[in-house]
Design an enzyme around this catalytic site. Structure first.
Site, PDB file in Angstrom:
ATOM      1  N   GLY A 232       0.836  -1.205   0.000  1.00 35.53           N
ATOM      2  CA  GLY A 232       0.000   0.000   0.000  1.00 35.53           C
ATOM      3  C   GLY A 232       0.867   1.249   0.000  1.00 35.53           C
ATOM      4  O   GLY A 232       0.615   2.186  -0.716  1.00 35.53           O
ATOM      5  N   GLY A 457       1.713  -7.293   3.723  1.00 32.56           N
ATOM      6  CA  GLY A 457       2.770  -8.088   3.114  1.00 32.56           C
ATOM      7  C   GLY A 457       4.022  -7.997   3.969  1.00 32.56           C
ATOM      8  O   GLY A 457       5.110  -8.423   3.569  1.00 32.56           O
ATOM      9  N   PRO A 579      13.407 -10.940  12.960  1.00 32.10           N
ATOM     10  CA  PRO A 579      14.507 -10.476  12.112  1.00 32.10           C
ATOM     11  C   PRO A 579      14.292 -10.766  10.623  1.00 32.10           C
ATOM     12  O   PRO A 579      14.727  -9.991   9.782  1.00 32.10           O
ATOM     13  CB  PRO A 579      15.714 -11.258  12.627  1.00 32.10           C
ATOM     14  CG  PRO A 579      15.343 -11.704  13.994  1.00 32.10           C
ATOM     15  CD  PRO A 579      13.852 -11.842  14.015  1.00 32.10           C
ATOM     16  N   THR A 581      11.328 -10.951   8.841  1.00 32.25           N
ATOM     17  CA  THR A 581      10.396 -10.033   8.195  1.00 32.25           C
ATOM     18  C   THR A 581      10.879  -8.580   8.341  1.00 32.25           C
ATOM     19  O   THR A 581      10.635  -7.753   7.465  1.00 32.25           O
ATOM     20  CB  THR A 581       8.973 -10.192   8.773  1.00 32.25           C
ATOM     21  OG1 THR A 581       9.028 -10.066  10.190  1.00 32.25           O
ATOM     22  CG2 THR A 581       8.394 -11.548   8.423  1.00 32.25           C
ATOM     23  N   GLN A 585      11.542  -5.703   5.420  1.00 29.95           N
ATOM     24  CA  GLN A 585      11.000  -4.337   5.427  1.00 29.95           C
ATOM     25  C   GLN A 585      12.097  -3.314   5.157  1.00 29.95           C
ATOM     26  O   GLN A 585      11.915  -2.374   4.399  1.00 29.95           O
ATOM     27  CB  GLN A 585      10.368  -4.024   6.785  1.00 29.95           C
ATOM     28  CG  GLN A 585       9.010  -4.641   6.982  1.00 29.95           C
ATOM     29  CD  GLN A 585       8.057  -4.135   5.942  1.00 29.95           C
ATOM     30  OE1 GLN A 585       7.664  -2.990   5.953  1.00 29.95           O
ATOM     31  NE2 GLN A 585       7.713  -4.979   4.998  1.00 29.95           N
ATOM     32  N   LYS A 648      10.001   0.176  17.644  1.00 27.53           N
ATOM     33  CA  LYS A 648       9.864   1.545  17.134  1.00 27.53           C
ATOM     34  C   LYS A 648       9.227   1.643  15.750  1.00 27.53           C
ATOM     35  O   LYS A 648       8.954   2.751  15.289  1.00 27.53           O
ATOM     36  CB  LYS A 648      11.245   2.207  17.080  1.00 27.53           C
ATOM     37  CG  LYS A 648      11.757   2.643  18.454  1.00 27.53           C
ATOM     38  CD  LYS A 648      13.047   3.404  18.303  1.00 27.53           C
ATOM     39  CE  LYS A 648      13.480   4.047  19.611  1.00 27.53           C
ATOM     40  NZ  LYS A 648      14.803   4.713  19.441  1.00 27.53           N
ATOM     41  N   GLY A 649       9.015   0.524  15.073  1.00 25.03           N
ATOM     42  CA  GLY A 649       8.436   0.623  13.722  1.00 25.03           C
ATOM     43  C   GLY A 649       9.523   0.670  12.679  1.00 25.03           C
ATOM     44  O   GLY A 649      10.501   1.409  12.794  1.00 25.03           O
ATOM     45  N   GLU A 652       8.944   2.311   7.396  1.00 26.07           N
ATOM     46  CA  GLU A 652       9.243   3.488   6.588  1.00 26.07           C
ATOM     47  C   GLU A 652      10.696   3.954   6.634  1.00 26.07           C
ATOM     48  O   GLU A 652      11.220   4.496   5.669  1.00 26.07           O
ATOM     49  CB  GLU A 652       8.288   4.625   6.985  1.00 26.07           C
ATOM     50  CG  GLU A 652       6.908   4.334   6.422  1.00 26.07           C
ATOM     51  CD  GLU A 652       5.792   5.119   7.073  1.00 26.07           C
ATOM     52  OE1 GLU A 652       5.334   6.068   6.448  1.00 26.07           O
ATOM     53  OE2 GLU A 652       5.364   4.771   8.182  1.00 26.07           O
TER      54      GLU A 652
HETATM   55 MO1  MOS Z   1       2.576   4.979   5.552  1.00 27.25          MO
HETATM   56  S1  MOS Z   1       2.990   6.316   4.043  1.00 27.25           S
HETATM   57  O1  MOS Z   1       2.267   6.057   6.849  1.00 27.25           O
HETATM   58  O2  MOS Z   1       1.149   4.225   5.100  1.00 27.25           O
END
Ligand code: MOS
Length: 689
Positions: A232, A457, A579, A581, A585, A648-649, A652
């Site tokens: 997405g 995904g 680790p 997945t 990312q 922490k994510g 991105e």
């Molecule tokens: Mo992400 S661009 O915050 O779905």
């Protein structure tokens, strides 16, 4: 290295649980929803950027069931968001806007009807040409994610006048379109009083909220199901007009399930994109590389339909120490499609400007670019004055440099290829959304954790089971996660890299409640629910993930051809749940950053107001042939403040800084400083030796 007890699930590189279904093509995506005798919807898009639809004629193609037309379609209850007020009147606000839809018994008949449809419209003068020098730029009230539009501390102008060395440069990023593998798709069914949507989305609950509001329905009458999503990158973070049209089409044909899958071309006007940015950066420094001032002024286009302000100036506010700081954002509103989130909105373009400017300053000063960054490490967050919950930038720079082989770097030549290396920092906020609820149930020796979360995904199915297993203190094999359905408890959107942190916190809370209620030997049917609000520590600490990215770039001395044989990213992103997945990312983000640096650009023809690069031949997304060695690793980071898991994510941060590292490496290789993305060979050629 942390040693894991045999029973601990967080930290284990488990294979993704739905992997078998995916590689055998049996994982049901939205367009695969098993329904009886579906019908098919195709969209009619505006051929002009501004004007009015005066007529839509669709010939009687065999199998054609009905046609929806701008101006005469069902009236929606809420039309507050113009992007979603689809078909409500005949006005055209951008080229490629939905002005009608045909629904037919077969996909072929729908395509044929759409192809033969005759659309008549008036054309009005349109305004789609962006320039930072337009005299109608305006200041939005806030920028994306709710940040203030402008900020200022101290006196940056004075700092620039009195500094030993200054860098004042303008950098630009291109227009980028989110291109997940799976196009946006919906299967919609009006079943009596109820609407059922199988949707490709980053959040079933947010889609339900939007649809109930737009159609004026009670929440319990709408169910949204989305077990698997083929990516997405932000474009599925909110419902777009196509979802509303799919529901309208279903309402027009009650009892018949309607399939609406966008084509790749339609995605270039309907599901958002990252706007161009023009970033003027300013750095004021002492001769020994201590910053006294930093600034960024951003100009970007937006749509007249719905405003979106890419917050590219935001990372400059917190990245490096300096007493004098200023940032601003200005927009030009145009007759163009609505922009939206794309992987790391704000940080991704902003850190391109920021990190190339730091490289230019390092060169000017004759200081190593890593050393320059280390010298400007802030003690507290310069934007808020709060301490960092943890800040791993220097550790990433130092250990990344070691792993990459940074020291002793020198520009050299191998045959016809000019070789150089570059570095850039990465950053992304550690968000946690304010609400999510998880439910746990035990039966027949197994635990089921339910939460209406999304797996784009990324590995959510697996990671959430890992978190639940540790929360309960049971082997992960005994835990099953159920996600992607509004029949499950409320979960926030998979956006802002907040998914695991938010949903995981709710799961930890559910597990705690479960153990408190039922002990370690629960009876069959034992249940518990965990609900979370905002993280109270968010008010006390600045919370960010950091990283350092390294690139080796080869430029052909005669042709200017650019290759990136090596990318390495070192990250400090809290605890890593899985680790396997997680690595996927991070290197996925870096590969998207490589694509942004070298390939992707959406070209808008201002004469007609449309993006002409509407397919993968013209809009090149990096393929395996473009990505050589892309590697990522992370430092052990234990942050007790972010959430109970310490995560922490990571969705991105991988894309943040990649383009700057590549552009900096290309400069090291060739001596040519390219400030406008993408970095293509025509820009380098005039500067080659
Ligand atoms: Mo992400 S661009 O915050 O779905």
């Amino acid at each position: 290295m942390t040693t894991l007890s045999d029973r601990q699930a967080i930290g284990r590189d488990l294979v993704r649980r739905e992997g078998g279904l995916k590689v055998t093509g049996t994982a049901p995506y939205a367009d695969d929803a098993e329904v009886d005798s579906p019908v098919f919807c195709r969209l009619l898009l505006s051929p002009t950027a501004r004007g009015r639809v005066t007529g839509i004629e669709v010939p009687e193609v065999p199998g054609l069931l009905t046609v929806l037309r701008a101006g005469s379609a069902e009236k929606l209850t809420s039309t507050g968001d113009d992007e979603l007020a689809v078909l409500q009147d005949t006005s055209i606000a951008f080229r490629g806007q939905i002005i009608g839809a045909v629904i037919a018994e077969t996909s072929e008949a729908a395509r044929e009807a759409a192809r033969l449809a005759r659309v008549a419209c008036t054309e009005e003068p349109q305004d789609t040409a962006f320039s930072p020098d337009r005299d109608d730029l305006y200041k939005p009230e806030k920028v994306n994610a709710g940040y203030p539009t402008d900020t200022a501390q101290g006196d940056l102008d004075a700092a620039m006048r009195t500094a030993d060395v200054t860098v004042e440069r303008t950098y630009t990023t291109a227009t980028y379109h989110n291109n997940p593998m799976e196009p946006h798709s919906t299967t919609a069914l009006w079943d009596g009083e109820n609407l059922l949507l199988w949707e490709s989305t980053q959040g079933v609950h947010p889609v339900r909220e939007t649809v109930t509001e737009v159609f004026g329905l009670a929440p319990e009458r709408v169910r949204v199901v989305s077990p698997h999503v083929g990516g997405g990158f932000g474009s599925k973070g909110a419902a777009h007009a196509n979802v509303i049209v799919a529901a309208m089409a279903a309402r027009a044909l009650p009892g018949r399930p309607v399939r609406l899958a966008l084509t790749r071309r339609e995605m270039f006007s309907l599901v958002g994109y990252r706007t161009r940015t023009v970033m003027r950066t300013r750095l004021a420094s002492s001769a020994d590389g201590v910053l006294s001032g930093v600034g960024m002024d951003v100009v970007a286009p937006t749509s007249k339909v719905t405003e979106f302000a890419e917050q590219a100036g935001v990372p400059t506010r917190m990245m490096y120490a300096a007493p004098h700081r200023a940032t601003s954002h200005r927009l030009a509103a145009l007759d163009v499609p609505v922009p939206t989130w794309m992987r790391a909105p704000g940080e991704c373009p902003g850190m391109f400007g920021n990190e190339v400017a730091m490289d230019e300053l390092a060169e000017e000063l004759g200081v190593d670019p890593i050393e320059l960054r280390v010298r400007n490490e802030p003690a507290v967050d310069p934007a808020s004055g709060k301490p960092y919950s943890s800040r791993g930038l220097v550790a990433c720079l130092r250990s990344g440099a070691e792993r990459f082989g940074w020291s002793g770097r020198r520009r050299h030549r191998v045959g016809d290829w000019l070789v150089g290396t570059g570095v850039a920092s990465s950053v992304y906020p550690a968000f946690r959304m304010p609400h999510s609820t998880a439910h746990l149930r035990y039966a027949d020796g197994r635990y089921v954790v339910s939460i209406g979360a999304a797996d784009l995904g990324t590995g959510t199915w697996t990671a959430l089971a890992q978190i639940a297993a540790d929360g309960l203190g049971v082997p992960v094999e005994l835990v099953e996660a159920r996600i992607g359905d509004t029949d499950q408890p409320y979960a926030s959107v998979a956006g802002g890299s907040s998914g695991i942190s938010t949903w995981g916190s709710a799961i930890v809370e559910a597990a705690r409640a479960f153990r408190e209620k039922h002990g370690t030997e629960p009876p069959d049917g034992a249940e518990a629910t965990g609900e979370i609000g905002s993280n109270p520590a968010q008010g006390q600490y600045a919370m960010y993930a950091f990283g350092a990215q390294f690139a080796e770039v080869h430029v052909h001395a005669d042709t200017g051809e650019i290759r990136v044989p090596r990318l390495f990213g070192m990250f400090a992103a809290g605890r890593i749940v899985n680790p396997r997945t997680a690595r996927s990312q991070l290197i996925g983000g870096m590969t998207m950053g490589l694509s942004m640096a070298l390939h992707e650009t959406s070209v808008l023809d201002p004469r007609f107001g449309h993006v002409v690069t509407q397919d993968f031949a013209d809009y090149h997304v990096a393929t395996c042939a473009d990505a050589y060695r892309v590697e990522a690793d992370w430092i052990d980071e234990h942050d007790r403040h972010v959430n109970p898991m310490g995560t922490k994510g990571i969705g991105e941060i991988g894309i943040v800084g990649t383009a700057a590292a590549i552009v900096n490496a290309a400069h090291h290789a060739t001596g040519a400083r390219i400030r406008d993305l993408p970095l293509t060979l025509d820009k380098l050629l005039p500067h080659l030796p």
